[in-house]
Design an enzyme around this catalytic site. Sequence first.
Site, PDB file in Angstrom:
ATOM      1  CB  CYS A 227    -118.324  10.306  93.993  1.00  0.00           C
ATOM      2  SG  CYS A 227    -117.740   9.610  92.461  1.00  0.00           S
TER       3      CYS A 227
ATOM      4  CG  ASN B   8    -121.920   9.258  96.512  1.00  0.00           C
ATOM      5  OD1 ASN B   8    -122.202   9.149  97.691  1.00  0.00           O
ATOM      6  ND2 ASN B   8    -121.213   8.353  95.887  1.00  0.00           N
ATOM      7  N   GLY B   9    -122.938   7.972  93.379  1.00  0.00           N
ATOM      8  CA  GLY B   9    -123.765   6.801  93.076  1.00  0.00           C
ATOM      9  C   GLY B   9    -123.591   6.397  91.629  1.00  0.00           C
TER      10      GLY B   9
ATOM     11  CE1 TYR C 174    -111.802   0.557 102.592  1.00  0.00           C
ATOM     12  CE2 TYR C 174    -113.222   1.492 100.916  1.00  0.00           C
ATOM     13  CZ  TYR C 174    -111.970   1.290 101.434  1.00  0.00           C
ATOM     14  OH  TYR C 174    -110.887   1.828 100.807  1.00  0.00           O
TER      15      TYR C 174
ATOM     16  N   GLY D 141    -113.056   9.591  97.355  1.00  0.00           N
ATOM     17  CA  GLY D 141    -112.594   9.665  95.971  1.00  0.00           C
ATOM     18  C   GLY D 141    -111.346  10.495  95.876  1.00  0.00           C
TER      19      GLY D 141
HETATM   20  P1  AMP Z   1    -108.644  -6.792  98.512  1.00  0.00           P
HETATM   21  O1  AMP Z   1    -107.218  -6.570  98.845  1.00  0.00           O
HETATM   22  O2  AMP Z   1    -108.915  -6.705  97.031  1.00  0.00           O
HETATM   23  O3  AMP Z   1    -109.222  -8.017  99.110  1.00  0.00           O
HETATM   24  O4  AMP Z   1    -109.453  -5.569  99.133  1.00  0.00           O
HETATM   25  C1  AMP Z   1    -109.740  -5.550 100.506  1.00  0.00           C
HETATM   26  C2  AMP Z   1    -109.134  -4.348 101.126  1.00  0.00           C
HETATM   27  O5  AMP Z   1    -109.555  -3.175 100.427  1.00  0.00           O
HETATM   28  C3  AMP Z   1    -109.598  -4.196 102.555  1.00  0.00           C
HETATM   29  O6  AMP Z   1    -108.461  -3.853 103.334  1.00  0.00           O
HETATM   30  C4  AMP Z   1    -110.608  -3.076 102.533  1.00  0.00           C
HETATM   31  O7  AMP Z   1    -110.391  -2.188 103.605  1.00  0.00           O
HETATM   32  C5  AMP Z   1    -110.374  -2.362 101.225  1.00  0.00           C
HETATM   33  N1  AMP Z   1    -111.622  -2.179 100.461  1.00  0.00           N
HETATM   34  C6  AMP Z   1    -112.786  -2.809 100.576  1.00  0.00           C
HETATM   35  N2  AMP Z   1    -113.666  -2.368  99.657  1.00  0.00           N
HETATM   36  C7  AMP Z   1    -113.033  -1.416  98.945  1.00  0.00           C
HETATM   37  C8  AMP Z   1    -113.397  -0.576  97.849  1.00  0.00           C
HETATM   38  N3  AMP Z   1    -114.592  -0.652  97.286  1.00  0.00           N
HETATM   39  N4  AMP Z   1    -112.467   0.293  97.381  1.00  0.00           N
HETATM   40  C9  AMP Z   1    -111.234   0.343  97.905  1.00  0.00           C
HETATM   41  N5  AMP Z   1    -110.816  -0.448  98.929  1.00  0.00           N
HETATM   42  C10 AMP Z   1    -111.706  -1.308  99.452  1.00  0.00           C
END
Ligand code: AMP
Length: 504
Positions: A31, A132-133, A272, A57
């Site tokens: 968030c 947030n958290g 990220y 978010g």
């Molecule tokens: P995945 O496809 O499940 O391996 O997710 C990895 C991709 O999602 C990468 O391209 C990251 O940029 C992005 N990503 C990493 N952590 C998150 C997160 N917590 N929420 C949304 N996207 C994420």
Amino acid sequence: MQSFKNAFLARSLSENYHKLTSNEHQIRDECGAFGIMGHPDAATLTALGLQALQHRGQEAAGIVTVDGDRFYAERRMGLVRDNFTKNSVINRLCGNIAVGHVRYSTTGETAMRNVQPLFADMNFGGLSLAHNGNLTNALAIRRELEKTGAIFQSTTDTETILHLIAQSTKATVVDKFVEALFKVNGAYALIGSSKDQLIGVRDPLGIRPLVLGRLGESYVLASETCALDIIGANFIREIENGELVSITSNGIQSLKPFPPIKERPCIFEYIYFARPDSLVGGKSVYECRKNFGRELAKESHVEADMVIPVPDSGVPAAIGYAEASKTPYELGIIRNHYVGRTFIQPQQSIRSFGVKLKHNANASLIHGKKIILLDDSIVRGTTSVKIVRMMREAGAKEVHFRVASPPITHPDFYGIDTPNKDQLLASSNTCEEMRDHLEADSLSFLSISGLYRALGHPAGRDDTIPQFTDHCFTGDYPTTLEDRDGKQAEFQLSFLSSPTHPEG
Ligand code: AMP
């Protein structure tokens, strides 16, 4: 191996398709919060601040203002731009103090009653609260409060804090906050307002970020500095770990009510979450990401024709990697920025187009080339499987996957919502198994030491007092996890099915 691979691949592809068509199985983001004290355009500036924090978010947004006496609240499902750019909405938000929030649910269901900022009438007057958290003992506390008759209106952990504040017998709002926060564990960056003051507070470890800015005579609090930039506010400093600031028309007061401990901000903000143009912990997120790429090139470079980022999250690291390895940087994947979060489910016959909605290969560039693909992280592996396959279909001769963070082996309980351990690709697979699953020619992750070096710690991770919250990679959780480990794991919340918003 083959059956594992096929099962995993089938799941990845169907999840990946789902990712583009529904919110349901998506990795949930965290968030963003924003607050401003003493500005005649408080609501408009908050809407702008939330727009800059939208990446934190996208499920819902809300603003609560106060005019010195009355509170005004507008909460909506959906994006900030779809709801808070309308005069009809903004004009209803009177007053010169505002608190705003953008949400992706990490606890609680997706429903209007969970959209923040929350608001409650207390014996001292109204209180709005944006969080947030994630708390790690919210269910345990909720259970106790319910035994004494507390009635909860939402399924968020944030409401637990409101109840604890309401129960406090301390004399001032700030003291009530402090008493309440002594009882909770986990991650919180909070922004709240009573009728005449804005309060900002960060948990003792400073897991989630919170910054202080100034716009003319007004003070601003926000999750990230990019929200200060958008309204032309000056960045003053971060709220420190375990610090509470109270801002009134008389100025700002800072308190350090908790026993002092060493900060451990979340390392994933650098990898990220945070926007690359933000400063987190005094560091440029963009520069940190470029450093991750540089370190990765030092650790596991392979000769190739070009480095291609998975847009947008892999871009800064790919620039750093290309620079350090002297390999050409190219845009081999083009991202469509106009893909909405929900997409009308197409007929079965055209379903396979779904995976190409967000990313498409720049085929004429890639054909016949040895490429290095660079992304910031692998969670479930759905994105990487899709992208490697896309590169092969576009004619790439060799595909080498490089990840600008270590393997994610442990789930998060502090507001990131990386999924259960069994859904994390790296939790039960070796690097070679993952490479095989991705069908890449090679796969390498940045080491944990490389990550720390890139963040300015040349000696790597200090194992006795780690500099960051990095449990995703190490399993070293910085707080107790009562709700996960205790009896309340079996405690069921009742979920109310409610419409998202009557006015849309
Ligand atoms: P995945 O496809 O499940 O391996 O997710 C990895 C991709 O999602 C990468 O391209 C990251 O940029 C992005 N990503 C990493 N952590 C998150 C997160 N917590 N929420 C949304 N996207 C994420």
